[in-house]
Design a protein around this motif. Sequence first.
Motif, PDB file in Angstrom:
ATOM      1  N   PRO A 172      47.554   5.782  56.287  1.00  0.00           N
ATOM      2  CA  PRO A 172      48.619   6.291  57.155  1.00  0.00           C
ATOM      3  C   PRO A 172      48.115   6.812  58.497  1.00  0.00           C
ATOM      4  N   GLU A 173      46.823   6.626  58.787  1.00  0.00           N
ATOM      5  CA  GLU A 173      46.269   7.199  60.022  1.00  0.00           C
ATOM      6  C   GLU A 173      46.993   6.703  61.274  1.00  0.00           C
ATOM      7  N   GLY A 174      47.358   5.417  61.284  1.00  0.00           N
ATOM      8  CA  GLY A 174      48.048   4.876  62.451  1.00  0.00           C
ATOM      9  C   GLY A 174      49.397   5.530  62.682  1.00  0.00           C
ATOM     10  N   GLU A 175      50.163   5.655  61.608  1.00  0.00           N
ATOM     11  CA  GLU A 175      51.474   6.302  61.729  1.00  0.00           C
ATOM     12  C   GLU A 175      51.333   7.746  62.208  1.00  0.00           C
ATOM     13  N   ALA A 218      52.770   9.190  65.788  1.00  0.00           N
ATOM     14  CA  ALA A 218      53.737  10.289  65.704  1.00  0.00           C
ATOM     15  C   ALA A 218      53.275  11.455  66.556  1.00  0.00           C
ATOM     16  N   GLY A 219      51.975  11.698  66.576  1.00  0.00           N
ATOM     17  CA  GLY A 219      51.432  12.782  67.388  1.00  0.00           C
ATOM     18  C   GLY A 219      51.517  12.527  68.874  1.00  0.00           C
ATOM     19  N   ASP A 260      56.561   7.733  78.032  1.00  0.00           N
ATOM     20  CA  ASP A 260      56.767   8.848  77.109  1.00  0.00           C
ATOM     21  C   ASP A 260      58.238   9.023  76.759  1.00  0.00           C
ATOM     22  N   ASP A 261      59.121   8.737  77.719  1.00  0.00           N
ATOM     23  CA  ASP A 261      60.550   8.896  77.462  1.00  0.00           C
ATOM     24  C   ASP A 261      61.078   7.865  76.460  1.00  0.00           C
ATOM     25  N   ILE A 262      60.476   6.674  76.422  1.00  0.00           N
ATOM     26  CA  ILE A 262      60.984   5.635  75.518  1.00  0.00           C
ATOM     27  C   ILE A 262      60.190   5.555  74.215  1.00  0.00           C
ATOM     28  N   HIS A 263      59.088   6.311  74.126  1.00  0.00           N
ATOM     29  CA  HIS A 263      58.259   6.203  72.932  1.00  0.00           C
ATOM     30  C   HIS A 263      58.955   6.875  71.748  1.00  0.00           C
ATOM     31  N   ASP A 264      59.561   6.035  70.916  1.00  0.00           N
ATOM     32  CA  ASP A 264      60.250   6.516  69.723  1.00  0.00           C
ATOM     33  C   ASP A 264      59.627   5.852  68.494  1.00  0.00           C
ATOM     34  N   GLU A 265      60.230   6.059  67.343  1.00  0.00           N
ATOM     35  CA  GLU A 265      59.686   5.473  66.113  1.00  0.00           C
ATOM     36  C   GLU A 265      59.688   3.955  66.162  1.00  0.00           C
ATOM     37  N   SER A 312      57.356  15.681  72.111  1.00  0.00           N
ATOM     38  CA  SER A 312      58.092  16.654  71.312  1.00  0.00           C
ATOM     39  C   SER A 312      59.158  17.328  72.160  1.00  0.00           C
ATOM     40  N   PRO A 313      60.355  17.541  71.595  1.00  0.00           N
ATOM     41  CA  PRO A 313      61.408  18.236  72.350  1.00  0.00           C
ATOM     42  C   PRO A 313      60.982  19.638  72.790  1.00  0.00           C
ATOM     43  N   THR A 314      60.071  20.227  72.061  1.00  0.00           N
ATOM     44  CA  THR A 314      59.627  21.578  72.395  1.00  0.00           C
ATOM     45  C   THR A 314      58.353  21.598  73.219  1.00  0.00           C
ATOM     46  N   GLY A 315      57.841  20.384  73.575  1.00  0.00           N
ATOM     47  CA  GLY A 315      56.610  20.334  74.358  1.00  0.00           C
ATOM     48  C   GLY A 315      55.387  20.500  73.476  1.00  0.00           C
ATOM     49  N   GLY A 316      54.230  20.490  74.120  1.00  0.00           N
ATOM     50  CA  GLY A 316      52.987  20.651  73.384  1.00  0.00           C
ATOM     51  C   GLY A 316      52.441  19.330  72.895  1.00  0.00           C
ATOM     52  N   GLY A 317      51.147  19.264  72.682  1.00  0.00           N
ATOM     53  CA  GLY A 317      50.511  18.047  72.203  1.00  0.00           C
ATOM     54  C   GLY A 317      50.281  17.049  73.319  1.00  0.00           C
ATOM     55  N   TYR A 318      49.548  15.992  73.011  1.00  0.00           N
ATOM     56  CA  TYR A 318      49.256  14.944  73.975  1.00  0.00           C
ATOM     57  C   TYR A 318      50.193  13.768  73.775  1.00  0.00           C
ATOM     58  N   THR A 319      50.586  13.143  74.878  1.00  0.00           N
ATOM     59  CA  THR A 319      51.429  11.958  74.845  1.00  0.00           C
ATOM     60  C   THR A 319      50.632  10.766  75.370  1.00  0.00           C
TER      61      THR A 319
END
Length: 249
Positions: free
Chosen positions: A115-118, A122-123, A153-158, A127-134
Motif C-alpha cells: 500500500p506504499e503507493g496509495e 494520499a499524503g 494541487d487543485d485537481i489532485h484527487d483520488e 489537505s483542506p486544513t493545510g499542512g504537509g507537502y503537495t
Amino acid sequence: MTVVFVHGVPETPTIWNDVRERIGQPSMALRLPGFGSPRPAGLRDKETYAAWLADELRAVDGPVDIVGHDWGGHLAMRVVSAYDVPVRSWVSDVAHGWHPDYQWHEAATLWQRSPEGEESLAGLRKSPTGGGYTFGDVLQPRGMSPQLAKEVDDIHDEEMSAAILALYRSAWPNFHAAWGRDFDRPVTARGLILTPAGDPGAQPARDRDMAARLRTQLTELDGLTHYWMLQDPERGADALRHFWASLPD
C-alpha cells in the motif's frame, strides 16, 4: 499540419501554453483522462492509455506532429511504434526510459508498491486544513511554475492518484521490457529526442544511445530542467521548429 501536445504526470495541458504560443503552427494540447477529467473504467494501464491516445490522434484531420513530455512522451513513442496512426513526427524528452538498462526513479518504485503507493499519493493531496507537502511543493524546485503547481494541487484527487498508480504499476521494470521490441521494426514517423540536461533525472548517455538505436535526431537542452517548456519556452519552441523544418514535405 497540426501539432498535438501531450502532458505527463502529474500535470495538465496548461504546461504547453507558452510553447504553443511560439511555434507558429496550429496546435492542440490533450488532457490525459484522470488528470482533471473523468477516467473511463477501461483505462487501467499504460497500453489502454496508449490506445486512447491513438484514437485521439485519428480524430485529428491530416497527419500530425506529436510532442510528448514525461508520460506523454512514453505514450507518444508507443503510439508511433505500435499503432496505425497518421503521425508525421514525434518528440519525446524521456526516451532514456526505453533503454534496456533503465531503472525507475525512487518515487516511481514507491508508487509501484502497495500500500506504499496509495499512502504516498494520499499524503501529496492537498489537505483542506493545510499542512504537509503537495505535488506543487515537490516539483517547483525541478522547474514547475507556481501557477501550474497550484493547478495540479487543485485537481489532485483520488481519481488522479488512481490514474498515476495504474500507469506506473503497468510499467515495471521499464518500457523496453514490454514495448521496446516494437521499435525494432521500421517506424515511418520521424523522431526527435530532447535531453533537458539540467534535470537531475536526465540521462544524456542513454538518450544518445536511444537516438542511435532508433535513428532519430537528438537535441540537448543544456541548463534546462524537466520543465524546460516552462523555464525557457522560446528555446523549446525553437528546438521544435528546427526539427520540423528538417522534415521532408
